[in-house]
Structures are given as C-alpha cells and as structure tokens.
Design a protein around this motif. Sequence first.
Motif, short mmCIF file in Angstrom:
data_model
loop_
_atom_site.label_atom_id
_atom_site.label_comp_id
_atom_site.label_asym_id
_atom_site.label_seq_id
_atom_site.Cartn_x
_atom_site.Cartn_y
_atom_site.Cartn_z
N ILE A 35 6.82 2.84 5.09
CA ILE A 35 6.94 1.37 4.56
C ILE A 35 7.84 0.42 4.14
N GLY A 41 4.34 -9.77 3.06
CA GLY A 41 3.47 -8.24 3.29
C GLY A 41 3.76 -6.91 3.82
N PHE A 42 3.23 -5.77 3.84
CA PHE A 42 4.09 -4.46 4.69
C PHE A 42 2.94 -4.20 5.27
N THR A 43 3.01 -3.41 6.33
CA THR A 43 2.50 -2.65 7.09
C THR A 43 2.33 -0.83 6.81
N ALA A 44 1.11 0.05 7.14
CA ALA A 44 1.04 0.93 6.53
C ALA A 44 -0.06 1.48 7.77
N ALA A 46 -3.63 4.05 9.18
CA ALA A 46 -4.79 3.38 8.69
C ALA A 46 -4.91 5.12 7.98
N GLN A 146 -6.14 -10.29 1.01
CA GLN A 146 -5.31 -9.44 2.64
C GLN A 146 -3.82 -9.27 2.36
N ARG A 147 -3.30 -8.25 1.65
CA ARG A 147 -2.12 -7.80 1.76
C ARG A 147 -2.30 -6.37 1.52
N ARG A 149 -3.58 -2.55 1.68
CA ARG A 149 -3.76 -1.95 2.44
C ARG A 149 -4.51 -0.67 2.30
#
Length: 293
Positions: A35, A41-44, A46, A146-147, A149
Amino acid sequence: MKRRLRISAFMAILSASTIAGPARAEAAPAGAVDITVTPSGFTAPASVRAGALTLNVRSQDPQGAWIGLVRLRPGVPLDLYLRHLAQAMDDDPRTSVAGGRAVAEDVVMLGGAAAGHIPAAVTTVVTPGRYHLVDFRDVREPDFAQRVRPLRVVGSAAGSRTPSPPAVITAPAVITATDSGFVAPRRLTSGAPVLVVNRSSQFNEAMLMPVRPGTTPADLDAFFSGTGGYPFTAGPTGVVPMSPSRAALLTTALPPGEYALVTWVRNLRTGRMLAQEGMREPVTIAPADTPIP
C-alpha cells in the motif's frame, strides 16, 4: 532470557486472551499487500486470501499514513461507522469518548500500520468475510468515504491439494498494552519483528516516536501533564488501534536512537488520553546487528 515467538503463537493470540508460550501449530500461508499512500489517498486490492496477511505501508504523504483494517459488525453500515470514527477523533473529549465507544461497538479493529518517511509492515490474521482499509489521517477530508477501500477475504485457493509450508517469523520482542500501561522492553532492534498485543479493556495502539537525545521519563511526564515542551522530532511509526485481545506483528527499520512508546487513544471511561494517564515508555532502537539481551 530471550523470548522468541513464532507466527503460529501470534495467530493463537487472536482467538485467546493469554500467551501460553511458543506454539507448534502450523500457520496459514502468508500473503502481502503493498500500500502506497499519497495526499490523494491509496489503492489496495479488492480481495485477498484468508490467513496471515501483511500490510506493507509506504507513505508519500508528508503527513504520513495510518492504515487500519476493520471489520464491520453485523448490521452496521459503513457510513455510520465513518460518522462515529470522525467523532472519535474530535478534539473535544466528550465528543471523542462518545464516538470512541460507538466505534468499539461498530467494528472489530485488526490493527494496521502507521508509517511516515520510514515504511512499516504489520501482519495480522484474517478469516473469510468483508473488511475495510481506512487511513485514519483522512478522517477530516471531505471525500473521506470515497478514500476507504473495501477488502474481501476469501477462503483458501480452490483446487489446492498440497498445503503451502507454514509461515515462520520470529519475534524477539513483545509489546503488551494493558490497563496499567505498556509492558515493553527498553531496547528494540531496528528491522526486527515486534509482537504487539492488546490486553487492555478497550481498543489501543502502540506508536514509536523519536525524541530529542537525552529525553528522560520526567520530560515525557512534563509534556503530557502540560508543563513541558514537545519532545518528539518526527511522527509515529507503529500499530494503529486494535480491539481487545487482538495482536499484530510489526516490522520496521527505524533509525537507531531514542524513542517514546506511546498511545494517542483516549481512555473511554475518563476521556483523557491514555498517554496522559501514564501509558508511555522510553525505548531505545538499536542497530540491526545489535543482539537483544
């Protein structure tokens, strides 16, 4: 005497409130999620597989990152939890305590990693179900919801007939949060895994913060009582809040030097920060090639 706990012992703590020494049960095969946190923000992923899960957190945000893994309790909608979380992090103690009590009812907190300019990895154990990854530092952002995940944890890979070898990680040190304060070694080794256990009666965290050279326990006492100056030289690295009877394994290569082990969580009975009530300890981080006595 040096204590070495295997990951299997750490996993057992997640379903028991006592440590009975190193266990021999096999651990689930470990997985990892990388991460990277930015100011936006960040991505992760699913989904991940059930078992031992490591969150490798790196921050490109100057404010750092506090990535936590939570599981909503049955019937609790995400927006309700996020509203209570914002209240729990309010500066007003009355609002914060009410929000904190609600958060404790909303979710199970599995910990996660607080990271600044030094990356940090936290290993916890997840069972199948629906979870959420949250950067607690984003709680006041207008797009906070929205941030967040979602993370789906699925069972073992279908069709796998031969189990993978168990993950084995040694933890030379243990930090335990109790209602009487931290029980922790005075010296940790940079880069060596540390088992963090929450044996207190509420959610709690364990943060390592560098302090000015020569900072004494009296200096920490003075700061938290409001009579002394700010002793810290950088932000926190450590394990973000976990529910009672949870545990997580922290690995981070902090620069050697003097630190304070603290929690910024409020006491949900008194409204005061637990660090103000004495939950703080001086800790030295030794170089990686220095053995722990």
